[in-house]
Design a protein around this motif. Structure first.
Motif, PDB file in Angstrom:
ATOM      1  N   ALA A   1      -7.886 -11.216  -6.053  1.00 32.89           N
ATOM      2  CA  ALA A   1      -6.554 -10.878  -5.854  1.00 32.89           C
ATOM      3  C   ALA A   1      -5.657 -11.403  -7.187  1.00 32.89           C
ATOM      4  N   THR A   2      -5.932 -12.864  -7.317  1.00 32.03           N
ATOM      5  CA  THR A   2      -5.113 -13.527  -8.631  1.00 32.03           C
ATOM      6  C   THR A   2      -5.182 -12.781  -9.719  1.00 32.03           C
ATOM      7  N   ASN A   3      -6.459 -12.168 -10.136  1.00 36.27           N
ATOM      8  CA  ASN A   3      -6.535 -11.265 -11.259  1.00 36.27           C
ATOM      9  C   ASN A   3      -6.262  -9.960 -11.091  1.00 36.27           C
ATOM     10  N   ARG A   4      -5.680  -9.425  -9.886  1.00 40.38           N
ATOM     11  CA  ARG A   4      -5.261  -7.999  -9.915  1.00 40.38           C
ATOM     12  C   ARG A   4      -6.442  -7.177  -9.652  1.00 40.38           C
ATOM     13  N   TYR A   5      -7.484  -7.623  -9.345  1.00 43.28           N
ATOM     14  CA  TYR A   5      -8.529  -6.384  -9.156  1.00 43.28           C
ATOM     15  C   TYR A   5      -8.354  -5.488  -8.011  1.00 43.28           C
ATOM     16  N   TYR A   6      -7.500  -5.846  -6.843  1.00 47.16           N
ATOM     17  CA  TYR A   6      -7.280  -4.756  -5.895  1.00 47.16           C
ATOM     18  C   TYR A   6      -6.296  -3.686  -6.283  1.00 47.16           C
ATOM     19  N   ASP A   7      -5.521  -4.242  -7.249  1.00 45.76           N
ATOM     20  CA  ASP A   7      -4.402  -3.132  -7.530  1.00 45.76           C
ATOM     21  C   ASP A   7      -4.862  -1.791  -8.021  1.00 45.76           C
ATOM     22  N   GLY A   8      -4.579  -0.846  -7.184  1.00 43.52           N
ATOM     23  CA  GLY A   8      -5.037   0.384  -7.629  1.00 43.52           C
ATOM     24  C   GLY A   8      -6.169   1.158  -6.723  1.00 43.52           C
ATOM     25  N   ASN A   9      -6.892   0.023  -5.899  1.00 43.79           N
ATOM     26  CA  ASN A   9      -7.853   0.569  -5.230  1.00 43.79           C
ATOM     27  C   ASN A   9      -7.672   1.354  -4.220  1.00 43.79           C
ATOM     28  N   LYS A  10      -8.576   2.309  -3.823  1.00 45.93           N
ATOM     29  CA  LYS A  10      -8.305   3.239  -2.510  1.00 45.93           C
ATOM     30  C   LYS A  10      -8.920   2.671  -1.365  1.00 45.93           C
ATOM     31  N   PHE A  11      -8.489   3.144  -0.163  1.00 51.55           N
ATOM     32  CA  PHE A  11      -9.111   2.725   1.181  1.00 51.55           C
ATOM     33  C   PHE A  11      -9.982   3.844   1.147  1.00 51.55           C
ATOM     34  N   PHE A  12     -11.254   3.575   1.017  1.00 51.77           N
ATOM     35  CA  PHE A  12     -12.171   4.709   1.061  1.00 51.77           C
ATOM     36  C   PHE A  12     -13.036   5.024   2.339  1.00 51.77           C
ATOM     37  N   ARG A  13     -12.905   3.955   3.258  1.00 47.76           N
ATOM     38  CA  ARG A  13     -13.901   4.283   4.387  1.00 47.76           C
ATOM     39  C   ARG A  13     -13.051   3.732   5.310  1.00 47.76           C
TER      40      ARG A  13
ATOM     41  N   ILE B   1      -3.963   0.756  -2.619  1.00 46.98           N
ATOM     42  CA  ILE B   1      -3.240  -0.525  -2.619  1.00 46.98           C
ATOM     43  C   ILE B   1      -2.591  -0.328  -4.069  1.00 46.98           C
ATOM     44  N   VAL B   2      -1.164  -0.348  -3.814  1.00 48.97           N
ATOM     45  CA  VAL B   2      -0.238  -0.408  -4.881  1.00 48.97           C
ATOM     46  C   VAL B   2      -0.480  -1.960  -5.795  1.00 48.97           C
ATOM     47  N   ARG B   3      -0.575  -2.795  -4.861  1.00 50.55           N
ATOM     48  CA  ARG B   3      -0.709  -4.278  -5.704  1.00 50.55           C
ATOM     49  C   ARG B   3      -0.920  -5.141  -4.558  1.00 50.55           C
ATOM     50  N   ALA B   4      -1.846  -6.229  -4.800  1.00 48.18           N
ATOM     51  CA  ALA B   4      -2.126  -7.320  -4.063  1.00 48.18           C
ATOM     52  C   ALA B   4      -1.695  -8.667  -4.621  1.00 48.18           C
ATOM     53  N   ARG B   5      -1.112  -9.234  -4.060  1.00 49.53           N
ATOM     54  CA  ARG B   5      -0.661 -10.577  -4.682  1.00 49.53           C
ATOM     55  C   ARG B   5      -0.739 -11.820  -3.627  1.00 49.53           C
TER      56      ARG B   5
ATOM     57  N   THR C   1       0.872  -1.056   0.100  1.00 49.68           N
ATOM     58  CA  THR C   1      -0.006  -0.032   0.021  1.00 49.68           C
ATOM     59  C   THR C   1       0.978   1.288   0.227  1.00 49.68           C
ATOM     60  N   SER C   2       0.160   2.509  -0.276  1.00 51.92           N
ATOM     61  CA  SER C   2       0.873   3.703  -0.144  1.00 51.92           C
ATOM     62  C   SER C   2       1.609   4.056   1.265  1.00 51.92           C
ATOM     63  N   LYS C   3       1.081   3.141   2.130  1.00 53.24           N
ATOM     64  CA  LYS C   3       1.498   3.342   3.695  1.00 53.24           C
ATOM     65  C   LYS C   3       2.610   2.172   4.114  1.00 53.24           C
TER      66      LYS C   3
END
Length: 172
Positions: free
Chosen positions: A30-42, A164-168, A5-7
């Protein structure tokens, strides 16, 4: 799953025995990189950190109708557990939250943890939470606008959100 993540980094261990449908969806996303670039919005103090609306509205649209049947809540929503958000019975899709504190009251509401943060919970606690709850209770991001405009909306109006920069998937 390892989240960069950015933190900083944190690692989530999915436990299929707790919630097989949810754990399988989490693995697939996660395997398909869906979460890459997502923001923690709440990000709410002593409650939750929520994410899972994709930054590209076209990707969010694909998943909007792919609801997931509920898993029974066999574990409690303790600090560090990871749980799918839901808007009612059998409405889970892609949004998850990490419990920042003990939220056992969510158990009876059907929120079934799918795993837990096994390292880096200090990173989760550092994620930016200054915008608070979304409307109508607060002035944080509107989920409808997030789905329609993605990260363009969030970057313009909520620039301090962490991402999230990347989730693997990582092997134990």
């Amino acid at each position: 799953m390892e989240f960069e993540t950015s933190k900083g980094r944190f690692t989530v261990q999915a436990v299929r025995a707790w919630a097989p449908l949810g754990a399988d969806r989490f693995y697939s996303l996660a395997t398909n990189r869906y979460y890459d670039g997502n923001k923690f919005f709440r990000v709410l103090s002593n409650f939750v950190v929520q994410f899972g609306i994709h930054g590209d509205p076209a990707v969010s649209d694909v998943w909007e109708s792919r609801t997931l049947a509920d898993d029974p809540a066999t574990q409690s929503n303790l600090e560090g557990t990871v749980t799918f958000a839901t808007g009612g019975q059998n409405t889970r899709t892609t949004q998850l939250f990490i419990n920042k504190g003990g939220n056992a009251r969510l158990d009876a509401m059907g929120f079934a943890p799918i795993g837990r943060v096994v390292s880096g919970m200090n990173v989760v606690h550092q994620l930016y939470g200054g915008y608070g709850e979304g409307p109508p209770a607060g002035s944080g991001p509107e989920q409808g606008r997030m789905r329609e405009q993605g990260n363009v909306y969030l970057n313009r109006f909520y620039p301090r959100l962490d991402s999230i920069v990347r989730a693997r998937v990582v092997q134990n």
